[in-house]
Scaffold this active site. Structure first.
Site, PDB file in Angstrom:
ATOM      1  N   HIS A 109      33.979  31.626  35.210  1.00  0.00           N
ATOM      2  CA  HIS A 109      34.864  32.080  36.287  1.00  0.00           C
ATOM      3  C   HIS A 109      35.844  33.105  35.735  1.00  0.00           C
ATOM      4  O   HIS A 109      35.999  33.235  34.516  1.00  0.00           O
ATOM      5  CB  HIS A 109      35.674  30.902  36.867  1.00  0.00           C
ATOM      6  CG  HIS A 109      36.618  30.279  35.897  1.00  0.00           C
ATOM      7  ND1 HIS A 109      36.199  29.449  34.880  1.00  0.00           N
ATOM      8  CD2 HIS A 109      37.978  30.363  35.763  1.00  0.00           C
ATOM      9  CE1 HIS A 109      37.242  29.051  34.179  1.00  0.00           C
ATOM     10  NE2 HIS A 109      38.335  29.600  34.684  1.00  0.00           N
ATOM     11  N   ASP A 111      40.112  33.974  36.579  1.00  0.00           N
ATOM     12  CA  ASP A 111      41.185  33.148  37.130  1.00  0.00           C
ATOM     13  C   ASP A 111      41.771  33.707  38.422  1.00  0.00           C
ATOM     14  O   ASP A 111      42.088  34.901  38.503  1.00  0.00           O
ATOM     15  CB  ASP A 111      42.313  32.997  36.098  1.00  0.00           C
ATOM     16  CG  ASP A 111      41.867  32.150  34.919  1.00  0.00           C
ATOM     17  OD1 ASP A 111      41.088  31.221  35.145  1.00  0.00           O
ATOM     18  OD2 ASP A 111      42.279  32.445  33.790  1.00  0.00           O
ATOM     19  N   HIS A 260      35.087  33.653  31.880  1.00  0.00           N
ATOM     20  CA  HIS A 260      35.146  32.683  30.791  1.00  0.00           C
ATOM     21  C   HIS A 260      34.665  31.310  31.252  1.00  0.00           C
ATOM     22  O   HIS A 260      34.645  31.022  32.447  1.00  0.00           O
ATOM     23  CB  HIS A 260      36.545  32.601  30.162  1.00  0.00           C
ATOM     24  CG  HIS A 260      37.652  32.222  31.113  1.00  0.00           C
ATOM     25  ND1 HIS A 260      38.224  33.104  32.001  1.00  0.00           N
ATOM     26  CD2 HIS A 260      38.303  31.040  31.301  1.00  0.00           C
ATOM     27  CE1 HIS A 260      39.176  32.493  32.686  1.00  0.00           C
ATOM     28  NE2 HIS A 260      39.234  31.232  32.285  1.00  0.00           N
ATOM     29  N   ARG A 275      48.966  27.515  28.959  1.00  0.00           N
ATOM     30  CA  ARG A 275      48.474  28.832  29.394  1.00  0.00           C
ATOM     31  C   ARG A 275      49.479  29.518  30.299  1.00  0.00           C
ATOM     32  O   ARG A 275      50.114  28.881  31.148  1.00  0.00           O
ATOM     33  CB  ARG A 275      47.158  28.658  30.150  1.00  0.00           C
ATOM     34  CG  ARG A 275      46.444  29.973  30.382  1.00  0.00           C
ATOM     35  CD  ARG A 275      45.160  29.791  31.115  1.00  0.00           C
ATOM     36  NE  ARG A 275      45.394  29.557  32.523  1.00  0.00           N
ATOM     37  CZ  ARG A 275      44.426  29.353  33.405  1.00  0.00           C
ATOM     38  NH1 ARG A 275      43.167  29.295  33.003  1.00  0.00           N
ATOM     39  NH2 ARG A 275      44.701  29.173  34.660  1.00  0.00           N
TER      40      ARG A 275
END
Ligand code: SIN
Length: 287
Positions: A109, A111, A260, A275
């Protein structure tokens, strides 16, 4: 001249940047070198960076305005003091998950492409790791577009796809979302399948995530078949870089031209990553 060195990590994408202490502010010259390396390699790895959460935030802000995490399955930020930080973890405290995505595979995917202006970048910092497994992979969507067979390029030219907002990459329904069985009804932004990168001007395939994707205007079965062909191409191993994590690795990636995914890992082990994301611009149609 700065003292950093940049070394490619795979033929497709990914580079290691050495010679930096990311707890310190980055000077202008070094920042320009990092930016150039980032545009060239799309994913940068900095090893041995022991960052506190405020230091991670200060570092991230040097790359632009922070973009808060999207809704998670539990409906509230994981870190009350630092809501701009997303926690990716399988750890539970008193039965409650301290983070997102659990210990299963996170499928390919990019983000938050379900919003009109998806984040341009993300930074992921490894704080606790299992002994093995839990590798993360990035795939180069410039290469995916450039090597796409001409027939497929023609079929997607000018087309848009729905980027579903309902499920995260671990297949969990986000808080407040309804289950979707027909991708044509999926909530989320409609983005061009081919985009022009606002900084490099290069064309990239822009797929978001496979689940509940739909190519607007096509018959559902045709859309499914075309998406399957695009995803099979985009996730070929020769376009990818595999990150085998070490403690205190910090990865910075370009969310506009990569996908990723993450391997599943032993559910009895602990994995904690923090993150941040950097706000992006409107998506530019490429072809
Ligand atoms: C993600 O941002 O999709 C998670 C990556 C990871 O857990 O390594």
């Amino acid at each position: 001249m700065s003292r950093i060195t940049v070394q490619a990590l795979s033929p497709a994408l990914g580079a290691e940047v050495s010679g930096m202490d990311l707890r310190e502010p980055i000077n202008r010259q070094t920042f320009l070198e990092i930016e150039q390396a980032w545009h060239q390699h799309l994913v940068l790895r900095f090893r041995g960076q022991r960052l506190s959460d405020p230091q991670l935030l200060a570092l991230s802000r040097q790359f632009g305005e922070l973009d808060p995490p999207g809704p998670n399955p539990y409906g509230k930020p994981f870190l009350a003091d630092f809501p701009e930080i997303n926690v990716i973890s399988n750890v539970k405290v008193a039965g409650q998950p301290i983070g997102n995505l659990g210990d299963g595979e996170a499928s390919w995917h990019c983000d938050m492409t379900y919003v009109e202006r998806p984040p341009r970048a993300a930074l992921l910092h490894a704080l606790e790791l299992p002994d093995g497994g839990s590798d993360t992979y990035w795939s180069n969507m410039y290469l995916a577009y450039e090597t796409l067979p001409a027939g497929l390029k023609q079929r997607i030219a000018g087309r848009r796809a729905i980027h579903d907002a309902s499920y995260n990459s671990a297949g969990m329904l986000r808080k407040g979302m309804k289950e979707i069985s027909d991708p044509r009804e999926a909530p989320g932004a409609h983005h061009p399948l081919v985009v022009r990168h606002p900084d490099t001007g290069r064309l990239a395939l822009f797929l978001g995530r496979r689940r509940n994707s739909y190519i607007v205007g096509l018959d559902l079965l045709d859309s499914e078949a075309l998406l399957d062909a695009l995803w099979a191409h985009a996730t070929r191993s020769e376009f990818a870089f595999r990150q085998q994590w070490q403690l205190h690795d910090l990865i910075l990636w370009d969310n506009r031209c990569t996908l990723h995914r993450r391997d599943a890992f032993d559910g009895n082990a602990r994995r904690i990553m923090h993150r941040t994301q950097i706000k992006g611009d409107a998506v530019i149609a490429g072809a």
